[in-house]
Design a protein around this motif. Structure first.
Motif, PDB file in Angstrom:
ATOM      1  N   MET A   1       0.806  -1.227   0.000  1.00  0.00           N
ATOM      2  CA  MET A   1       0.000   0.000   0.000  1.00  0.00           C
ATOM      3  C   MET A   1       0.838   1.275   0.000  1.00  0.00           C
TER       4      MET A   1
ATOM      5  N   ARG B   1       2.431   4.452  -0.985  1.00  0.00           N
ATOM      6  CA  ARG B   1       2.112   5.349  -2.107  1.00  0.00           C
ATOM      7  C   ARG B   1       3.172   6.410  -2.309  1.00  0.00           C
TER       8      ARG B   1
ATOM      9  N   SER C   1      -9.825   6.886   4.608  1.00  0.00           N
ATOM     10  CA  SER C   1      -8.868   5.875   4.154  1.00  0.00           C
ATOM     11  C   SER C   1      -9.220   5.409   2.742  1.00  0.00           C
TER      12      SER C   1
ATOM     13  N   TRP D   1      -6.175   5.231  -0.405  1.00  0.00           N
ATOM     14  CA  TRP D   1      -5.557   3.995  -0.858  1.00  0.00           C
ATOM     15  C   TRP D   1      -6.222   3.446  -2.113  1.00  0.00           C
TER      16      TRP D   1
ATOM     17  N   LEU E   1      -7.039  -1.904  -0.601  1.00  0.00           N
ATOM     18  CA  LEU E   1      -7.752  -1.580   0.627  1.00  0.00           C
ATOM     19  C   LEU E   1      -8.857  -2.603   0.891  1.00  0.00           C
TER      20      LEU E   1
ATOM     21  N   TRP F   1      -0.731   9.598   5.929  1.00  0.00           N
ATOM     22  CA  TRP F   1      -1.156   8.214   5.756  1.00  0.00           C
ATOM     23  C   TRP F   1       0.043   7.280   5.634  1.00  0.00           C
TER      24      TRP F   1
ATOM     25  N   ARG G   1       0.745   4.224   7.987  1.00  0.00           N
ATOM     26  CA  ARG G   1       0.902   2.869   7.434  1.00  0.00           C
ATOM     27  C   ARG G   1       2.146   2.199   8.009  1.00  0.00           C
TER      28      ARG G   1
END
Length: 195
Positions: free
Chosen positions: A44, A46, A96, A100, A105, A164, A168
């Protein structure tokens, strides 16, 4: 991220141990689901964490909850369940969803939900075996406060991509930190005071 990998590994280790270790029957798929959760969290990513260094924060993860030397079996299962529930809640929000990739997700949410179902069945069984409701509540309170600080941080940072990413990585680290607790549950059949 380095801290999260051990926590996820710990959940996997606990889940893959002897079925009787937790005093309940966890299916073999629990270990596979835990490994998949860790992989999904890793996928995930990014943005590069190095671009977000100024956004780092100390969320004060309650390590004593996963070190587990003074926890009863029901408390330990409760802590593991609370950890999964809070991670599920964090990644099951409208904010969220915007942050994502929907496919990743969705797979993360599904895997967390399946793990929660397995642990809920286990929690019911060990709770019936031990009379420790108030101790279980105290054990999970620190985790709830920890995740509240994470949610507050996201809000203060306006749910930015870097915020985020920091979360994460933090979640991966906190999940990994449960390794000792899970390993003790697996090795000692719930005798958490032994090494």
């Amino acid at each position: 991220m380095a801290l999260l990998l051990p926590l996820l590994t710990a959940l996997v280790m606990c889940s893959c141990g002897p079925v009787g270790s937790l005093g309940c029957d966890l299916p073999e798929s629990q270990g596979r689901l835990s490994r998949k959760t860790l992989e999904l969290l890793d996928q995930m990513r990014r943005v590069s964490t190095s671009l977000c260094l100024e956004d780092r924060s100390d969320f004060r993860f309650p390590r004593e909850m996963v070190n587990g030397s003074q926890l009863q079996k029901a408390q330990a299962v409760s802590v593991l369940h609370e950890m999964l529930q809070q991670i599920f809640n964090l990644f099951h929000t409208e904010r969220s969803s915007a942050a994502w990739t929907p496919t990743l997700l969705g797979r993360l949410r599904t895997g967390l939900h399946q793990q929660l179902e397995h642990l809920e069945a286990c929690l019911v069984q060990v709770t019936a075996e031990e009379d420790s409701a108030s101790a279980m509540e105290n054990s999970t309170l620190a985790l709830r406060r920890y995740f509240w600080r994470i949610r507050l941080y996201l809000q203060e940072k306006n749910y930015s991509d870097c915020a985020w990413e920091i979360v994460r990585v933090e979640v991966m680290g906190s999940f990994s930190s449960s390794t000792n607790l899970q390993e003790k549950l697996r090795r000692k059949d719930g005798d958490l005071g032994s090494s």
